[in-house]
Motif scaffolding. Sequence first.
Motif, PDB file in Angstrom:
ATOM      1  N   HIS A 177      43.955  21.980  13.634  1.00 23.06           N
ATOM      2  CA  HIS A 177      43.285  23.280  14.471  1.00 23.06           C
ATOM      3  C   HIS A 177      42.176  23.530  13.875  1.00 23.06           C
ATOM      4  O   HIS A 177      42.158  23.573  12.241  1.00 23.06           O
ATOM      5  N   PRO A 178      40.648  23.357  14.137  1.00 29.38           N
ATOM      6  CA  PRO A 178      39.035  23.598  13.469  1.00 29.38           C
ATOM      7  C   PRO A 178      38.849  24.700  12.900  1.00 29.38           C
ATOM      8  O   PRO A 178      38.230  25.208  12.140  1.00 29.38           O
ATOM      9  N   GLU A 179      39.395  26.157  13.570  1.00 24.54           N
ATOM     10  CA  GLU A 179      39.201  27.072  13.441  1.00 24.54           C
ATOM     11  C   GLU A 179      39.737  27.906  12.089  1.00 24.54           C
ATOM     12  O   GLU A 179      39.814  29.091  11.720  1.00 24.54           O
ATOM     13  N   ALA A 180      41.192  27.081  11.678  1.00 25.25           N
ATOM     14  CA  ALA A 180      42.136  27.737  10.157  1.00 25.25           C
ATOM     15  C   ALA A 180      42.901  26.810   9.760  1.00 25.25           C
ATOM     16  O   ALA A 180      43.252  25.546  10.346  1.00 25.25           O
ATOM     17  N   GLU A 181      42.936  26.511   8.641  1.00 26.84           N
ATOM     18  CA  GLU A 181      44.317  25.977   7.866  1.00 26.84           C
ATOM     19  C   GLU A 181      45.735  26.298   8.637  1.00 26.84           C
ATOM     20  O   GLU A 181      45.729  27.315   9.004  1.00 26.84           O
ATOM     21  N   GLU A 182      46.197  24.853   8.421  1.00 28.02           N
ATOM     22  CA  GLU A 182      47.817  25.412   8.646  1.00 28.02           C
ATOM     23  C   GLU A 182      48.493  25.560   8.103  1.00 28.02           C
ATOM     24  O   GLU A 182      48.574  24.720   7.141  1.00 28.02           O
ATOM     25  N   ALA A 183      50.073  26.325   7.639  1.00 29.38           N
ATOM     26  CA  ALA A 183      51.147  26.027   6.978  1.00 29.38           C
ATOM     27  C   ALA A 183      52.293  25.872   8.075  1.00 29.38           C
ATOM     28  O   ALA A 183      52.261  26.749   8.826  1.00 29.38           O
ATOM     29  N   VAL A 184      52.718  24.274   7.083  1.00 37.46           N
ATOM     30  CA  VAL A 184      53.637  23.757   7.625  1.00 37.46           C
ATOM     31  C   VAL A 184      54.865  23.980   6.853  1.00 37.46           C
ATOM     32  O   VAL A 184      54.925  23.275   6.106  1.00 37.46           O
ATOM     33  N   CYS A 185      55.968  24.810   7.199  1.00 39.00           N
ATOM     34  CA  CYS A 185      57.206  25.182   6.553  1.00 39.00           C
ATOM     35  C   CYS A 185      58.632  24.434   7.103  1.00 39.00           C
ATOM     36  O   CYS A 185      59.087  24.510   8.311  1.00 39.00           O
ATOM     37  N   CYS A 186      58.974  23.721   6.224  1.00 38.85           N
ATOM     38  CA  CYS A 186      60.111  23.467   6.651  1.00 38.85           C
ATOM     39  C   CYS A 186      62.030  24.428   5.735  1.00 38.85           C
ATOM     40  O   CYS A 186      61.423  23.981   4.655  1.00 38.85           O
ATOM     41  N   LEU A 187      61.826  25.269   6.827  1.00 39.32           N
ATOM     42  CA  LEU A 187      63.557  25.671   6.592  1.00 39.32           C
ATOM     43  C   LEU A 187      64.666  25.145   6.272  1.00 39.32           C
ATOM     44  O   LEU A 187      64.854  24.964   5.107  1.00 39.32           O
ATOM     45  N   THR A 188      64.858  24.627   7.387  1.00 39.19           N
ATOM     46  CA  THR A 188      65.959  23.027   7.363  1.00 39.19           C
ATOM     47  C   THR A 188      65.545  21.768   7.700  1.00 39.19           C
ATOM     48  O   THR A 188      64.679  21.586   7.940  1.00 39.19           O
ATOM     49  N   GLY A 189      66.411  21.270   7.205  1.00 40.21           N
ATOM     50  CA  GLY A 189      66.731  19.711   7.854  1.00 40.21           C
ATOM     51  C   GLY A 189      65.374  18.623   6.154  1.00 40.21           C
ATOM     52  O   GLY A 189      65.720  18.865   5.437  1.00 40.21           O
ATOM     53  N   GLY A 190      64.489  17.755   6.796  1.00 38.72           N
ATOM     54  CA  GLY A 190      63.175  17.328   6.807  1.00 38.72           C
ATOM     55  C   GLY A 190      62.701  16.742   7.548  1.00 38.72           C
ATOM     56  O   GLY A 190      62.593  16.016   8.736  1.00 38.72           O
ATOM     57  N   VAL A 191      61.395  16.646   7.403  1.00 36.31           N
ATOM     58  CA  VAL A 191      59.971  16.116   7.710  1.00 36.31           C
ATOM     59  C   VAL A 191      59.525  15.503   7.319  1.00 36.31           C
ATOM     60  O   VAL A 191      59.400  15.414   6.080  1.00 36.31           O
ATOM     61  N   ARG A 192      58.586  14.627   8.146  1.00 36.11           N
ATOM     62  CA  ARG A 192      57.412  13.949   7.022  1.00 36.11           C
ATOM     63  C   ARG A 192      56.139  14.109   7.887  1.00 36.11           C
ATOM     64  O   ARG A 192      55.469  14.468   8.797  1.00 36.11           O
ATOM     65  N   LEU A 193      55.008  15.042   7.345  1.00 36.74           N
ATOM     66  CA  LEU A 193      53.591  15.247   7.727  1.00 36.74           C
ATOM     67  C   LEU A 193      52.446  13.836   7.642  1.00 36.74           C
ATOM     68  O   LEU A 193      52.635  13.469   6.300  1.00 36.74           O
ATOM     69  N   TYR A 194      51.972  13.601   8.497  1.00 33.55           N
ATOM     70  CA  TYR A 194      51.674  12.356   8.550  1.00 33.55           C
ATOM     71  C   TYR A 194      49.646  13.120   8.572  1.00 33.55           C
ATOM     72  O   TYR A 194      49.563  13.748   9.708  1.00 33.55           O
ATOM     73  N   PHE A 195      48.882  13.198   7.582  1.00 26.92           N
ATOM     74  CA  PHE A 195      47.539  12.681   8.826  1.00 26.92           C
ATOM     75  C   PHE A 195      47.078  11.994   8.680  1.00 26.92           C
ATOM     76  O   PHE A 195      46.697  10.436   8.239  1.00 26.92           O
TER      77      PHE A 195
END
Length: 129
Positions: free
Chosen positions: A57-75
């Motif tokens: 997303h070149p125009e803004a930051e992004e909030a990624v929120c895990c509400l239930t379960g579980g995820v892995r975010l990779y850069f």
Amino acid sequence: MTTHPIDLFSSALHIHLDGEVRAAERQMTSSDSGAWQVATFHVETDADVHADHWEQHPEAEEAVCCLTGGVRLYFRPTDPDDAEEMVRLPAGHAVIVPRGRWHRLRLDAPSDLMTITLRQGTRLEKRTP
């Protein structure tokens, strides 16, 4: 204006710079609406989060929120010789993805996620192993 419940799993909230907030169709690719999008998803598999693609997303930051379960975010590494950076998000946690940083998700379990970003200029790129 009539007030009524909005199903956040089938619609997104678009927040416009003039203060207007309305329910709208979720945009997963670039949008030129100028609105910030709050989108909620139930995901069951890695395919549901396009784990085989990088997103930016070149125009803004992004909030990624895990509400239930579980995820892995990779850069994606900024230097080709570096390894991917991984952030684990259990239920109730979020991470802020810096503007312009390539990232992707993988699931640890079926999850409910919420993302908040300006979709303008959003790019997807197929991940190569």
